[in-house]
Design an enzyme around this catalytic site. Structure first.
Site, mmCIF file in Angstrom:
data_model
loop_
_atom_site.group_PDB
_atom_site.id
_atom_site.type_symbol
_atom_site.label_atom_id
_atom_site.label_comp_id
_atom_site.label_asym_id
_atom_site.label_seq_id
_atom_site.Cartn_x
_atom_site.Cartn_y
_atom_site.Cartn_z
ATOM 1 N NE ARG A 132 -3.111 -25.494 109.840
ATOM 2 C CZ ARG A 132 -3.397 -25.569 111.142
ATOM 3 N NH1 ARG A 132 -4.648 -25.648 111.529
ATOM 4 N NH2 ARG A 132 -2.437 -25.559 112.031
ATOM 5 C CD GLU A 196 -0.896 -7.155 82.945
ATOM 6 O OE1 GLU A 196 -0.572 -8.075 82.157
ATOM 7 O OE2 GLU A 196 -0.262 -6.926 83.998
ATOM 8 C CE LYS A 238 -2.995 -14.833 84.928
ATOM 9 N NZ LYS A 238 -2.939 -13.673 85.831
ATOM 10 N NE ARG A 253 0.493 -18.169 86.781
ATOM 11 C CZ ARG A 253 -0.498 -18.390 87.638
ATOM 12 N NH1 ARG A 253 -0.751 -19.610 88.057
ATOM 13 N NH2 ARG A 253 -1.237 -17.397 88.083
ATOM 14 C CG ASN A 257 5.634 -12.550 85.366
ATOM 15 O OD1 ASN A 257 4.655 -11.937 85.779
ATOM 16 N ND2 ASN A 257 6.061 -13.666 85.931
ATOM 17 C CG HIS A 260 4.850 -8.039 84.624
ATOM 18 N ND1 HIS A 260 4.395 -7.937 83.327
ATOM 19 C CD2 HIS A 260 3.751 -7.964 85.411
ATOM 20 C CE1 HIS A 260 3.077 -7.829 83.342
ATOM 21 N NE2 HIS A 260 2.659 -7.837 84.581
ATOM 22 C CG HIS A 264 6.972 -6.278 89.391
ATOM 23 N ND1 HIS A 264 7.030 -7.654 89.344
ATOM 24 C CD2 HIS A 264 5.669 -5.955 89.174
ATOM 25 C CE1 HIS A 264 5.817 -8.136 89.115
ATOM 26 N NE2 HIS A 264 4.981 -7.125 88.996
ATOM 27 C CG HIS A 277 0.294 -3.699 87.697
ATOM 28 N ND1 HIS A 277 1.603 -4.023 87.980
ATOM 29 C CD2 HIS A 277 -0.196 -4.720 86.948
ATOM 30 C CE1 HIS A 277 1.896 -5.189 87.429
ATOM 31 N NE2 HIS A 277 0.824 -5.634 86.797
#
Length: 378
Positions: A132, A196, A238, A253, A257, A260, A264, A277
């Site tokens: 956990r 990036e 960021k 947020r 992206n 992206h 993706h 990537h």
């Protein structure tokens, strides 16, 4: 800027706050660096243990970290993954869980990721799900991981149908970036990381974009001062976004992206691993900017400016042999994107350099046009 300087970037998230440390030769100081992080978050530990996660490309860095820890009385073991995106799978995670059981890991065991984004995402997911939740530390060894996946607490693995579909938010105790790792970073990986970095300039900081344009030579030569400035500023930008929208609930947020949604889909349909990537991000930025042009949000000059910088650092601007992939396949993958709501495509698109917005209800026909013009199969 002195090569011996260490830069500190705070990520302010209340009781989950941490710092990003950037400097030369920090791997050898891992034990003394992370000890205060551990004490601050969990109190003093008399018998600390660490589960190191790395891949076969950077085992020497993992050995440096384990030596530092063991010299200070830590009990350690190392789980080594195959390099590449295909390792972000449930099969690999399951083996790691077995190793954690065998290591007799408890809630005081620290998971330490030493590698690129695949290692960081996977190790973070191991830490988030075992017992956990275990504390973990990010030690990224690629430029892309330095400025992107190591910051913000997003951890996860890929589903065969879509990237990063299975995951959690699990913030690290801290992030340790040793710029000496760039000395062994392959040229292709190094270039991929700049996608990036460039993205941050487009979405949040026009001055930073100009700084990158003015420093192409030092970037290509891996000049220490420029590297540290670029990494620090990227992490600051960021962190600012993550602090305001940690769990991606307000839409803010989502600006991270940019490019992206295309990226993706391209990664999945070319087979994870064909495109790095960062390479897919570069291509995605080009297509997203062209989509913004079609929607009348920007002039062509802004697309050309982005293409110029991406090209100058050696990044690809399109998929190799796009005609082998159909437009309908790409649209189908895009509808699995986490930004999609009710089957409606949403894209992060620029309005000017330094500012982007999350745009709802983008007409599919315009998305198709960008892809057909890029050479994909109609």
């Amino acid at each position: 800027m002195s090569n011996q300087e260490t830069s500190h970037v705070p990520v302010n998230l209340g009781d989950r706050s941490y710092e990003i440390l950037i400097g030369q030769g920090l791997l050898k100081q891992t034990a003394e660096i992370i000890h205060p992080w551990l004490v601050a978050k969990a109190g003093k530990r008399e018998h600390p243990s660490a589960f190191l996660v790395t891949d076969q490309n950077v085992t020497s860095y993992a050995e440096t970290v384990s030596q530092s820890l063991e010299s200070q009385g830590w009990r350690t073991t190392t789980f080594t993954m195959e390099p590449g995106e295909t390792s972000k799978s449930l099969e690999v995670i399951s083996k790691a869980w077995d190793s954690l059981v065998e290591f007799r890991a408890d809630r005081r065991t620290v998971v330490i990721a030493i590698g690129g984004g695949v290692v960081g995402d996977s190790a973070g997911f191991m830490a988030a799900t075992f017992n956990r939740g275990l504390p973990f530390v990010q030690i990224p060894t690629t430029l892309l991981a330095d400025v992107d996946s190591s910051v913000g607490g997003k951890v996860g693995i890929n589903h065969p149908q879509a990237k990063n579909l299975i995951g959690a938010f699990h913030q690290p105790l801290g992030v340790l970036i040793d710029t000496q790792t760039f000395k062994t970073l392959p040229d292709r990986e190094y270039k991929a990381g700049w996608a990036e970095v460039i993205k941050y300039g487009v979405i949040l900081d026009e001055e930073f974009f100009a700084f990158l344009e003015q420093n192409i030579g030092p970037i290509q030569q891996r000049e220490e001062g420029v590297l540290r400035t670029a990494i620090s500023r990227s992490c600051e930008l960021k962190a600012q976004v993550v602090e305001q929208d940690e769990y991606e609930r307000t839409g803010l947020r989502a600006v991270l992206n940019y490019g992206h949604t295309y990226c993706h889909a391209f990664e999945a349909l070319t087979g994870y691993g064909e495109l790095l990537h960062g390479e897919a991000v570069s291509i995605g930025i080009v297509y997203a900017s062209r989509l913004a042009e079609k929607m009348g949000r920007i002039e062509r000059q802004l697309t050309d400016q982005q293409i110029g910088l991406l090209d100058a650092v050696g990044l690809p601007l399109n998929v190799t042999s796009p005609e082998r992939i159909s437009v309908e396949e790409i649209i189908g993958r895009m509808k699995l994107d986490k930004k999609t709501v009710g089957g409606k495509l949403r894209f992060v698109l620029p309005t000017r350099l330094g500012h982007v917005e999350l745009v709802e209800d983008v007409p599919e026909e315009l998305v198709r046009e960008t892809l057909i013009e890029g050479g994909f199969k109609p």
